[in-house]
Write a protein that holds these residues in place. Sequence first.
Motif, PDB file in Angstrom:
ATOM      1  N   MET A   1       1.071  -1.277  -0.169  1.00 57.09           N
ATOM      2  CA  MET A   1      -0.065   0.417   0.487  1.00 57.09           C
ATOM      3  C   MET A   1       0.897   1.564  -0.079  1.00 57.09           C
ATOM      4  O   MET A   1       0.660   1.974  -0.941  1.00 57.09           O
ATOM      5  CB  MET A   1      -0.377  -0.015   1.037  1.00 57.09           C
ATOM      6  CG  MET A   1      -1.614   1.040   1.157  1.00 57.09           C
ATOM      7  SD  MET A   1      -2.924   1.015  -0.074  1.00 57.09           S
ATOM      8  CE  MET A   1      -4.312   1.834   0.033  1.00 57.09           C
ATOM      9  N   SER A   2       1.916   1.069   0.939  1.00 59.35           N
ATOM     10  CA  SER A   2       2.839   2.348   1.003  1.00 59.35           C
ATOM     11  C   SER A   2       3.630   2.560  -0.227  1.00 59.35           C
ATOM     12  O   SER A   2       3.965   4.095  -0.862  1.00 59.35           O
ATOM     13  CB  SER A   2       4.020   1.977   1.793  1.00 59.35           C
ATOM     14  OG  SER A   2       5.029   1.277   1.519  1.00 59.35           O
TER      15      SER A   2
ATOM     16  N   TYR B   1       2.186  10.389  -4.470  1.00 59.90           N
ATOM     17  CA  TYR B   1       2.701  11.255  -4.423  1.00 59.90           C
ATOM     18  C   TYR B   1       3.537  12.304  -5.547  1.00 59.90           C
ATOM     19  O   TYR B   1       3.638  12.940  -5.381  1.00 59.90           O
ATOM     20  CB  TYR B   1       3.720  10.983  -3.074  1.00 59.90           C
ATOM     21  CG  TYR B   1       2.610  11.690  -1.650  1.00 59.90           C
ATOM     22  CD1 TYR B   1       1.832  12.400  -1.179  1.00 59.90           C
ATOM     23  CD2 TYR B   1       2.484  10.265  -0.711  1.00 59.90           C
ATOM     24  CE1 TYR B   1       0.654  12.385  -0.240  1.00 59.90           C
ATOM     25  CE2 TYR B   1       2.080  10.266   0.568  1.00 59.90           C
ATOM     26  CZ  TYR B   1       1.194  11.236   0.834  1.00 59.90           C
ATOM     27  OH  TYR B   1       0.032  11.179   1.832  1.00 59.90           O
ATOM     28  N   GLN B   2       4.284  11.319  -5.685  1.00 63.81           N
ATOM     29  CA  GLN B   2       4.888  11.728  -7.115  1.00 63.81           C
ATOM     30  C   GLN B   2       4.235  12.146  -7.903  1.00 63.81           C
ATOM     31  O   GLN B   2       4.491  13.325  -8.545  1.00 63.81           O
ATOM     32  CB  GLN B   2       5.983  10.723  -7.425  1.00 63.81           C
ATOM     33  CG  GLN B   2       7.087   9.714  -6.467  1.00 63.81           C
ATOM     34  CD  GLN B   2       7.586   8.306  -6.822  1.00 63.81           C
ATOM     35  OE1 GLN B   2       7.146   7.716  -7.862  1.00 63.81           O
ATOM     36  NE2 GLN B   2       8.855   8.445  -6.618  1.00 63.81           N
ATOM     37  N   GLN B   3       3.301  11.304  -8.334  1.00 68.76           N
ATOM     38  CA  GLN B   3       1.961  11.927  -9.504  1.00 68.76           C
ATOM     39  C   GLN B   3       1.041  13.073  -9.269  1.00 68.76           C
ATOM     40  O   GLN B   3       1.362  13.301  -9.957  1.00 68.76           O
ATOM     41  CB  GLN B   3       1.446  10.484  -9.747  1.00 68.76           C
ATOM     42  CG  GLN B   3       1.920   9.530 -10.464  1.00 68.76           C
ATOM     43  CD  GLN B   3       0.279   8.124 -10.485  1.00 68.76           C
ATOM     44  OE1 GLN B   3      -0.821   8.545 -10.588  1.00 68.76           O
ATOM     45  NE2 GLN B   3       0.818   7.371 -11.152  1.00 68.76           N
TER      46      GLN B   3
ATOM     47  N   GLU C   1      16.349  12.821  -1.844  1.00 75.25           N
ATOM     48  CA  GLU C   1      16.981  11.386  -1.006  1.00 75.25           C
ATOM     49  C   GLU C   1      16.414  10.658  -0.766  1.00 75.25           C
ATOM     50  O   GLU C   1      16.714   9.350  -0.406  1.00 75.25           O
ATOM     51  CB  GLU C   1      17.712  11.872   0.087  1.00 75.25           C
ATOM     52  CG  GLU C   1      19.093  13.196   0.155  1.00 75.25           C
ATOM     53  CD  GLU C   1      19.389  13.489   1.383  1.00 75.25           C
ATOM     54  OE1 GLU C   1      18.738  13.164   2.221  1.00 75.25           O
ATOM     55  OE2 GLU C   1      19.918  14.972   1.129  1.00 75.25           O
ATOM     56  N   ILE C   2      14.693  10.506  -0.475  1.00 79.28           N
ATOM     57  CA  ILE C   2      13.501   9.703   0.072  1.00 79.28           C
ATOM     58  C   ILE C   2      13.370   9.091  -1.223  1.00 79.28           C
ATOM     59  O   ILE C   2      13.406   7.589  -1.385  1.00 79.28           O
ATOM     60  CB  ILE C   2      12.435  10.289   0.761  1.00 79.28           C
ATOM     61  CG1 ILE C   2      13.268  10.280   2.035  1.00 79.28           C
ATOM     62  CG2 ILE C   2      11.901   9.193   0.957  1.00 79.28           C
ATOM     63  CD1 ILE C   2      12.099  11.344   3.559  1.00 79.28           C
ATOM     64  N   LEU C   3      13.091   9.863  -2.340  1.00 75.29           N
ATOM     65  CA  LEU C   3      13.203   8.824  -3.429  1.00 75.29           C
ATOM     66  C   LEU C   3      14.241   7.684  -4.045  1.00 75.29           C
ATOM     67  O   LEU C   3      13.753   6.715  -4.804  1.00 75.29           O
ATOM     68  CB  LEU C   3      12.853  10.173  -4.806  1.00 75.29           C
ATOM     69  CG  LEU C   3      11.554  10.698  -4.489  1.00 75.29           C
ATOM     70  CD1 LEU C   3      10.877  11.845  -5.420  1.00 75.29           C
ATOM     71  CD2 LEU C   3      10.084   9.677  -4.121  1.00 75.29           C
ATOM     72  N   LEU C   4      15.347   8.683  -3.723  1.00 74.18           N
ATOM     73  CA  LEU C   4      16.384   8.129  -4.138  1.00 74.18           C
ATOM     74  C   LEU C   4      16.413   6.190  -3.332  1.00 74.18           C
ATOM     75  O   LEU C   4      16.877   5.263  -3.813  1.00 74.18           O
ATOM     76  CB  LEU C   4      17.960   8.400  -4.077  1.00 74.18           C
ATOM     77  CG  LEU C   4      19.560   7.737  -4.237  1.00 74.18           C
ATOM     78  CD1 LEU C   4      19.001   7.124  -5.809  1.00 74.18           C
ATOM     79  CD2 LEU C   4      19.982   9.036  -4.271  1.00 74.18           C
TER      80      LEU C   4
ATOM     81  N   GLY D   1       7.849   5.220   2.866  1.00 73.43           N
ATOM     82  CA  GLY D   1       7.047   6.152   2.811  1.00 73.43           C
ATOM     83  C   GLY D   1       6.234   6.831   3.421  1.00 73.43           C
ATOM     84  O   GLY D   1       5.954   7.896   3.031  1.00 73.43           O
ATOM     85  N   GLU D   2       6.458   6.649   5.073  1.00 75.09           N
ATOM     86  CA  GLU D   2       6.368   7.439   5.835  1.00 75.09           C
ATOM     87  C   GLU D   2       6.549   8.527   6.020  1.00 75.09           C
ATOM     88  O   GLU D   2       6.572   9.734   6.354  1.00 75.09           O
ATOM     89  CB  GLU D   2       5.953   6.716   7.321  1.00 75.09           C
ATOM     90  CG  GLU D   2       5.139   5.564   7.060  1.00 75.09           C
ATOM     91  CD  GLU D   2       5.247   4.807   8.153  1.00 75.09           C
ATOM     92  OE1 GLU D   2       5.764   5.078   8.861  1.00 75.09           O
ATOM     93  OE2 GLU D   2       4.632   3.707   8.339  1.00 75.09           O
TER      94      GLU D   2
END
Length: 170
Positions: free
Chosen positions: A3-4, A11-13, A85-88, A124-125
Amino acid sequence: MSMSVKLINGYQQQYQQRVQSEQTANDISHRQEFAATAQSTVKPATQPPAQQIDKDSANQDAFLTSLMDQMLANRLGLDRQKYNEILLQIEKAMAEKDSLTQLPPSSERDNKITALDAKIDQFGEALQGLIEAANGNRERQEQEKQGKFAVQQYQITMHPTKINTLSLRN
C-alpha cells in the motif's frame, strides 16, 4: 505492491501534475520570449550546426525544467533535497527487491523481501511526513501573511491621515 508504494507513487504523480501545470502556464511565454531573444541575437553567418542547436535547446529545456521544479518546490515549501533523497532510497530498495524476486524461492530471500517491504513502508511514511510538514509550513506562512495584512488594514482604517515616511539616518 504494498500500500505504501502505491501511496508513494500517488504522491509522485501529484507532485508531477503540479509541476506540469506550473510549467504549461509559464512555458509558452518563456519560449516565446526566448525565441524572440534568440532571433534578435543570432547572426546568420555564425550560426552553429543543427546538432549544436538541438543539444543547446535540450540543455536549456532541462535547465528550465529543473528550475521550474525548484521554484514549485519552494512555493510549496517542500525540502527538495530531502524529497529527492527519500525517492532515491525508495528506488534503491525497490531495485534490490526486484533483484531478489529473480532469485529462486527460499526462506532467506522471503525474509529479505519482507525487510525491504518494511523499509519501503518507512520511506513512504517519511515522504508522507515531509509532504505534510511542507503543507503545514505553507499554511502557517499564509496565516501569518493574512494576519499581517489584517493588522495593516486595521491600522489604515484607524489612522487614515497617518502617512508612512522614510527616515534617513546619517
